[in-house]
Structure formats: structure tokens, C-alpha cells
Scaffold this active site. Structure first.
Site, mmCIF file in Angstrom:
data_model
loop_
_atom_site.group_PDB
_atom_site.id
_atom_site.type_symbol
_atom_site.label_atom_id
_atom_site.label_comp_id
_atom_site.label_asym_id
_atom_site.label_seq_id
_atom_site.Cartn_x
_atom_site.Cartn_y
_atom_site.Cartn_z
ATOM 1 N N HIS A 124 45.749 103.546 -28.122
ATOM 2 C CA HIS A 124 46.297 102.364 -27.458
ATOM 3 C C HIS A 124 46.267 101.209 -28.469
ATOM 4 O O HIS A 124 45.404 101.184 -29.347
ATOM 5 C CB HIS A 124 45.379 102.058 -26.260
ATOM 6 N N ASP A 201 37.161 105.468 -27.075
ATOM 7 C CA ASP A 201 37.811 104.613 -26.087
ATOM 8 C C ASP A 201 37.926 105.421 -24.791
ATOM 9 O O ASP A 201 38.732 106.339 -24.690
ATOM 10 C CB ASP A 201 39.188 104.215 -26.619
ATOM 11 N N GLN A 204 40.633 105.787 -20.075
ATOM 12 C CA GLN A 204 41.338 106.684 -19.147
ATOM 13 C C GLN A 204 40.485 107.879 -18.712
ATOM 14 O O GLN A 204 41.000 108.818 -18.117
ATOM 15 C CB GLN A 204 42.634 107.194 -19.787
ATOM 16 N N LYS A 227 39.979 100.334 -14.527
ATOM 17 C CA LYS A 227 40.620 101.652 -14.582
ATOM 18 C C LYS A 227 39.786 102.718 -13.891
ATOM 19 O O LYS A 227 40.110 103.905 -13.921
ATOM 20 C CB LYS A 227 40.865 102.046 -16.036
ATOM 21 N N CYS A 365 51.786 100.470 -24.478
ATOM 22 C CA CYS A 365 50.880 99.954 -25.521
ATOM 23 C C CYS A 365 50.487 101.038 -26.504
ATOM 24 O O CYS A 365 49.355 101.056 -27.011
ATOM 25 C CB CYS A 365 49.633 99.310 -24.929
HETATM 26 N N1 PMP Z 1 42.591 102.109 -24.184
HETATM 27 C C1 PMP Z 1 43.344 102.838 -23.372
HETATM 28 C C2 PMP Z 1 43.497 104.310 -23.629
HETATM 29 C C3 PMP Z 1 43.988 102.229 -22.288
HETATM 30 O O1 PMP Z 1 44.753 102.953 -21.470
HETATM 31 C C4 PMP Z 1 43.834 100.832 -22.077
HETATM 32 C C5 PMP Z 1 44.540 100.109 -20.949
HETATM 33 N N2 PMP Z 1 45.865 100.507 -20.737
HETATM 34 C C6 PMP Z 1 43.021 100.126 -22.954
HETATM 35 C C7 PMP Z 1 42.416 100.801 -23.988
HETATM 36 C C8 PMP Z 1 42.792 98.659 -22.814
HETATM 37 O O2 PMP Z 1 42.042 98.386 -21.690
HETATM 38 P P1 PMP Z 1 41.868 96.903 -21.182
HETATM 39 O O3 PMP Z 1 43.233 96.287 -21.152
HETATM 40 O O4 PMP Z 1 41.264 97.058 -19.848
HETATM 41 O O5 PMP Z 1 40.976 96.194 -22.129
#
Ligand code: PMP
Length: 407
Positions: A124, A201, A204, A227, A365
Site C-alpha cells: 500500500h 503491515d 488487512q 479495518k 493506494c
Molecule cells: N496498508 C494496507 C494494506 C491497507 O489496506 C491500508 C488501508 N487501505 C493501509 C495500510 C493504511 O491504513 P490507514 O489508512 O488506516 O492508516
């Protein structure tokens, strides 16, 4: 599973019971953010109705209760991911802030000119950009583990990419754009064999399966409350105590200090040293309630339901003419990402929205990842424990409408 009653689960999520555009809402955008059970909403209301005060400061009863609630949430998180100690749990805003914290403290102190930071093509943007910024600041190089055409990491290239200059490896547990589940335990093993620490990370992962940070043996693990059925604005950076102890503080301010004079500040101990200012107390309380909710349902049952639905969804989507699913890797979770021949993803999204079906269309993203597949955007239907086969059926009906419109 037999103990899993999706109708009862749906009853716990008030937001699902509404019509949008005159149709019953079909929410298939949980990878962007999950909906919240009544228990989480109630925990927030209860906190603000009875216990609200600032933490770690007051001598009064409410402040004591707020502190207990906040520190109780920290212990709840520790237990949920099986960290060894509560001081390894740092509350942050979300995964984004967790990665930035590590890049700017661990990274700034351990990565120098000519060093390398290793990430993957599947990250991401929030696990790419903070490392790019670090590399620019210190004169280091960003290296990338590539993905294959099925959406799996090219593990055979990992060992060659781990060099004597690699200072940290960052990898997503689950790809938000493809649903690929990465072999994190194996990656950590190989990185550690070269003395390279690993950040995972977990944005998900936690809504779908059990995560045990001691078993993974990762050095850092990042999660976002929103999430995993909790509130927005709260997340966690887990770090091994020995690694966190070695890191300089990041933001300065209240709570992260023991004493301050104009000449010198003595920093507080962990975890407070990395939590400057008034934290998101209610967010932590809500996150703890979300973890209680997940455990009450049972992660094994949730995982089984998710798997069943993902298989059903994959089969159903394959029946739609001109549709191509992306990401057919060895192990997947929660995400159905696809493109439709001759139809732009955003047009698919707009037509589905008119049918009450909420999906995401775009790059999710993860622009570098989509460019590996030669596309700029996909349609992404993402699943959570409250989704049903009927939701998938509604999606497929909507996609047939899309075909009619563009025929
Ligand atoms: N990593 C992954 C794999 C994500 O899906 C997301 C959110 N789409 C993020 C990081 C970022 O998370 P946040 O916007 O809650 O900080």
C-alpha cells in the site's frame, strides 16, 4: 461453520439495515473500512457518558477510570496479537502512522547513506512513501521484491535482495488490492538469517484470521482499528521491546517525558515514550470492544466463513462474461479484484452504486502493484464477516446490468 450465524452477526451491525438509492445496502467495501457492531458504538457512548477525562494525569476518579480504560485496552491488544508485554503496544492513528513512526525513529537512527530498505511490489502507498521519504533523507536506496502474474511475491528472489546493506524489510501481511496472503513467517525467517528486522503491515489481516506476533517473530506489526470493526483514528504499532527500547523518540510533547527543563528533557519509559500528547482514548476503548466482539464470534469461524464466501465469489464472478479476476495466488483473503473488458472500473462502480452495491473502483493506494498487471484501476469487492452469498449475488446481478449498459 455450524456455530457461525451470519444473520445474527448482521443484526449486530445497525448500519447494514438501510436502503441506499432505493435499494437495500450491499456493503462490499470492508477493505477500505469495516462497519462497526453495536457493541463498539455502545463502548464509545459509554466512555463519553461516564468515564471521559484525560489519562495519566489527574488524581481524580474520572481520570483514574479513563486511565484504566486506556491501559486496559492496551492489555486487550497485547492479548489479541499475543505480544509478550503491554509496553510493546504503542497506540497510533493507524497503519500509516505506525510505518511513519518506524521509518522516522528506527529508520533515521539505523539507516545511513548507501544502505538499503527492502519492501515489496505489493505494498500500500502507506508502506512505500514513508520509506521513500526516509531513503531521500538519509541517502539510502529502496529495493523491491517483485510479484508474479498470479499476484504472489517472487520468493525465489528474496535471498538475493537481502544484502549486507539491507537495514529493514517491510511487507504487507495481506494485499489490500489483490487479497494475496504473504508467507510472512518464512519471510521473517529469511530476513533474520541475514540480521534484517521486519515490519509487517497487518491492515488487512486481523478482521480475517488470527495473528500471533510471537509466532511470526516479526520485529514490528502495524494494525488499523477501523479495518477490524473498531473506530477510525486508532491503530497500533507492535514492536519487540528490545527494538523499541533502541529507538529514539519521535514526536515530543506531554506524556512522553519524565522531567523537562529548558536545558534537558528526560524521556519516559515505554510505551509512553512513543505516545506524545493526549492519545485517542475513546478510540482505544472502541478498539478493545471490537477485539472482544471478534473473539466472541470466534476467529476460526470468521476465517471459515470468509474462505467459503471468497470461493463462492470467485466462482460467481468467473461466470460474468468479459470479467478477469486479478490475483490468483497461493493463499488469498477477503478481496475480489477484477477488471471488465471495455468498461472502466469507475463506470462499473457508478452503475453498481445505483443498485445499492458499494465497492471500490480505482488503484486502491497500490499504483505500483496495479502497474505490474498493466492496469490503472480495478473494481474491488471486499468481504467481512457480515457478508453473505446474497451480497455476492447482488454484485453479480449488478455486473450483468453493467454488461447490458455497455453492450
Ligand atoms: N496498508 C494496507 C494494506 C491497507 O489496506 C491500508 C488501508 N487501505 C493501509 C495500510 C493504511 O491504513 P490507514 O489508512 O488506516 O492508516
Amino acid at each position: 461453520g455450524s456455530s457461525f450465524d451470519v444473520a445474527r452477526i448482521r443484526a449486530d451491525f445497525p448500519i447494514l439495515h438501510q436502503e441506499v438509492r432505493g435499494r437495500p445496502l450491499v456493503y462490499l467495501d470492508s477493505a477500505a473500512t469495516t462497519q462497526k457492531p453495536q457493541a463498539v458504538i455502545d463502548a464509545l457512548v459509554r466512555y463519553y457518558t461516564h468515564d471521559n477525562a484525560n489519562v495519566h494525569r489527574g488524581v481524580h476518579a474520572l481520570s483514574e477510570r479513563a486511565t484504566q480504560a486506556y491501559e486496559g485496552a492496551r492489555e486487550r491488544v497485547r492479548r489479541f496479537i499475543n505480544a509478550r508485554e503491554t509496553k510493546e503496544i504503542i497506540f497510533v492513528r493507524g497503519c500509516t502512522e505506525a510505518v511513519n513512526l518506524v521509518a522516522q525513529t528506527y529508520g533515521r537512527s539505523k539507516v545511513g547513506p548507501g544502505d538499503e530498505v527492502l519492501i515489496t511490489a505489493m505494498e500500500h502507498h502507506s508502506d512505500i512513501v514513508p520509506w521513500q521519504m526516509l531513503c531521500q533523507q538519509v541517502g539510502a536506496t529502496l529495493k523491491v521484491v517483485p510479484v508474479d502474474e498470479r499476484g504472489d511475491l517472487r520468493m525465489e528472489q528474496l535471498d538475493a535482495l537481502l544484502t549486507e546493506r539491507t537495514r529493514i524489510l517491510a511487507v504487507t501481511h495481506v494485499s489490500n488490492a489483490l487479497g494475496t496472503v504473504n508467507p510472512v513467517r518464512e519471510i521473517v525467517k529469511r530476513a533474520h538469517a541475514r540480521g534484517v528486522p521486519v515490519l509487517v503491515d497487518g491492515a488487512q489481516a486481523l478482521a480475517h484470521f488470527r495473528v500471533d506476533v510471537q509466532e511470526l517473530d516479526c520485529d514490528f506489526y502495524a494494525l488499523s482499528g477501523h479495518k477490524m470493526f473498531g473506530p477510525t483514528g486508532i491503530g497500533v504499532l507492535y514492536g519487540k521491546a528490545s527494538v523499541l527500547e533502541s529507538m529514539p523518540p519521535w514526536q515530543g510533547g506531554g506524556d512522553m517525558i519524565l522531567t523537562v527543563t529548558m536545558e534537558k528533557t528526560v524521556y519516559n519509559r515505554l510505551p509512553y515514550r512513543l505516545e506524545a500528547g493526549t492519545p485517542d482514548i475513546s478510540g482505544a476503548v472502541g478498539l478493545a470492544a471490537a477485539m472482544d466482539y471478534i473473539d466472541a464470534v470466534g476467529l476460526d469461524a470468521i476465517s471459515a466463513h470468509d474462505r467459503e464466501l471468497l470461493e463462492y465469489g470467485s466462482r460467481a464472478l468467473e461466470s460474468v462474461p468479459g470479467l478477469r479476476l486479478l490475483g490468483r495466488g497461493r493463499e488469498r483473503s477477503g478481496v475480489l479484484s477484477f477488471i471488465m473488458e471495455d468498461v472502466h472500473a469507475h463506470d462499473v462502480g457508478t452503475i453498481l452504486d445505483r443498485e445499492g452495491v458499494a465497492i471500490r473502483a480505482g488503484h486502491h493506494c497500490a499504483q505500483p502493484l496495479l502497474s505490474c498487471f498493466g492496469v490503472a484501476a480495478t473494481v474491488r469487492a471486499s468481504l467481512a464477516m457480515y457478508n453473505t452469498r446474497e451480497d455476492i449475488d447482488a454484485l453479480v446481478r449488478g455486473l450483468h446490468k453493467v454488461r447490458e449498459v455497455f453492450a
